[in-house]
Design an enzyme around this catalytic site. Structure first.
Site, PDB file in Angstrom:
ATOM      1  N   GLU A  96       0.859  -1.185   0.000  1.00  0.00           N
ATOM      2  CA  GLU A  96       0.000   0.000   0.000  1.00  0.00           C
ATOM      3  C   GLU A  96       0.893   1.232   0.000  1.00  0.00           C
ATOM      4  OE1 GLU A  96      -2.535   2.430  -0.546  1.00  0.00           O
ATOM      5  OE2 GLU A  96      -3.554   0.517  -0.126  1.00  0.00           O
ATOM      6  N   ASP A 123       5.547   1.304  -4.538  1.00  0.00           N
ATOM      7  CA  ASP A 123       4.795   0.932  -5.726  1.00  0.00           C
ATOM      8  C   ASP A 123       4.802  -0.590  -5.884  1.00  0.00           C
ATOM      9  OD1 ASP A 123       3.965   0.489  -8.415  1.00  0.00           O
ATOM     10  OD2 ASP A 123       4.781   2.415  -9.044  1.00  0.00           O
ATOM     11  N   ASP A 146      -8.535   1.226  -7.936  1.00  0.00           N
ATOM     12  CA  ASP A 146      -9.123   2.435  -8.498  1.00  0.00           C
ATOM     13  C   ASP A 146      -9.654   2.126  -9.894  1.00  0.00           C
ATOM     14  OD1 ASP A 146      -9.627   4.975  -9.652  1.00  0.00           O
ATOM     15  OD2 ASP A 146      -8.148   5.899  -8.333  1.00  0.00           O
ATOM     16  N   LYS A 150     -13.374   7.187 -15.970  1.00  0.00           N
ATOM     17  CA  LYS A 150     -13.456   7.950 -17.212  1.00  0.00           C
ATOM     18  C   LYS A 150     -12.650   7.247 -18.307  1.00  0.00           C
ATOM     19  CE  LYS A 150     -14.121  12.412 -14.942  1.00  0.00           C
ATOM     20  NZ  LYS A 150     -13.588  13.784 -14.742  1.00  0.00           N
ATOM     21  N   THR A 219     -15.885  -5.891   2.826  1.00  0.00           N
ATOM     22  CA  THR A 219     -15.417  -4.630   3.404  1.00  0.00           C
ATOM     23  C   THR A 219     -16.589  -3.680   3.657  1.00  0.00           C
ATOM     24  OG1 THR A 219     -15.138  -3.521   1.273  1.00  0.00           O
ATOM     25  CG2 THR A 219     -13.304  -4.883   2.050  1.00  0.00           C
ATOM     26  N   LYS A 220     -16.349  -2.660   4.499  1.00  0.00           N
ATOM     27  CA  LYS A 220     -17.358  -1.624   4.716  1.00  0.00           C
ATOM     28  C   LYS A 220     -17.687  -0.923   3.408  1.00  0.00           C
ATOM     29  CE  LYS A 220     -16.283  -0.553   9.551  1.00  0.00           C
ATOM     30  NZ  LYS A 220     -15.818   0.503  10.491  1.00  0.00           N
ATOM     31  N   PHE A 221     -16.665  -0.710   2.591  1.00  0.00           N
ATOM     32  CA  PHE A 221     -16.857  -0.095   1.278  1.00  0.00           C
ATOM     33  C   PHE A 221     -17.799  -0.937   0.425  1.00  0.00           C
ATOM     34  CE2 PHE A 221     -15.513  -0.181  -3.167  1.00  0.00           C
ATOM     35  CZ  PHE A 221     -15.643   1.161  -3.512  1.00  0.00           C
ATOM     36  N   GLU A 222     -17.576  -2.243   0.453  1.00  0.00           N
ATOM     37  CA  GLU A 222     -18.407  -3.158  -0.328  1.00  0.00           C
ATOM     38  C   GLU A 222     -19.839  -3.195   0.201  1.00  0.00           C
ATOM     39  OE1 GLU A 222     -18.229  -7.861  -1.737  1.00  0.00           O
ATOM     40  OE2 GLU A 222     -16.648  -6.989  -0.512  1.00  0.00           O
TER      41      GLU A 222
END
Length: 241
Positions: A96, A123, A146, A150, A219-222
């Site tokens: 990360e 990286d 990510d 666009k 995850t919380k995001f999911e």
């Protein structure tokens, strides 16, 4: 896990990457909490790995021979800690670039008393090329990268044919590459890339997505995305040669 877009002129810390050209991330300058900062100061010397360590021997790093997992882009680290806690017989390396996420994972490691996790804050390309020997990994996980949604930014997406081939060489034959995204267009892109990737086969059959494996934490995001009606797509491919 998912990296949010930041202003185009956000700085990239030279200690994080040696790469030039197109990058799949923009470095966020989020602040660490006091707890994350203290955990980083205490535990980075114990659990942190750097580019300067060079090509590692996982058996020396962990003091044993065990199934070795690599997670690229672990975000705030809770899911990685969940997996490591649930599978103490396995070893985990997390990558990360964001300092707050590294601090958060180190705090999780301390709080849970984990000894089967090591962390890079550079990286992922440098980890793959400079730090990991060939055929050392049993599983590589890239969860909710990510999406660069666009169309003009699609070239920045992490999952690309060249990247996948470099991962392939770090997996043992039979090892698993596990991708997950909540963006349908990115899922289609991932499937297209993987279908065209030499040396990989879909564990579910031609062009089929996988049910979420039980060992991938939600995850919380999911969970938030599911409440909003977003889908989630998992892709599991194994190295064939």
């Amino acid at each position: 896990m998912t990296e949010q877009n930041t202003p185009k002129d956000a700085a990239v810390d030279s200690s994080v990457t040696t790469r030039r050209g197109i990058r799949s991330f923009v470095l966020r300058q989020g602040r660490m909490t006091e707890g994350q900062k203290k955990a980083y100061e205490r535990s980075w010397p114990v659990y942190g790995l750097t580019r300067e360590h060079g090509m590692i021997d996982p058996r020396q790093v962990f003091g044993r021979e065990a199934m070795l997992n690599l997670e690229i882009g672990f975000g705030m680290g809770k899911s990685l800690a969940d997996m490591a806690e649930a599978a103490p017989e396995q070893d985990f390396i997390g990558v990360e670039v964001h300092l707050a996420g590294v601090g958060a994972l180190l705090k999780e490691i301390e709080d849970r008393g984990l000894d089967n996790v090591r962390v890079y804050r550079i990286d992922a390309n440098d980890v793959i090329d400079l730090c990991l020997p060939d055929a050392c990994l049993d599983r590589v996980m890239v969860f909710f990268p990510d999406p660069w949604h666009k169309k003009r930014h699609h070239k920045r997406r992490l999952v690309q044919p060249e990247f996948v081939q470099r991962l392939r060489h770090k997996l043992r034959v039979g090892g698993i590459l596990h991708l997950a995204t909540d963006w349908e267009n990115y899922a289609e892109h991932m499937m297209e890339v993987m279908n065209g990737s030499e040396g990989f086969a879909n564990t579910q059959g031609e062009s089929e997505y996988s049910p979420r494996p039980e060992d991938r934490p939600i995850t919380k995001f999911e969970q938030r995305g599911e409440r909003l009606g977003h889908g989630v797509w998992d892709l599991l491919f194994h190295r064939t040669n």
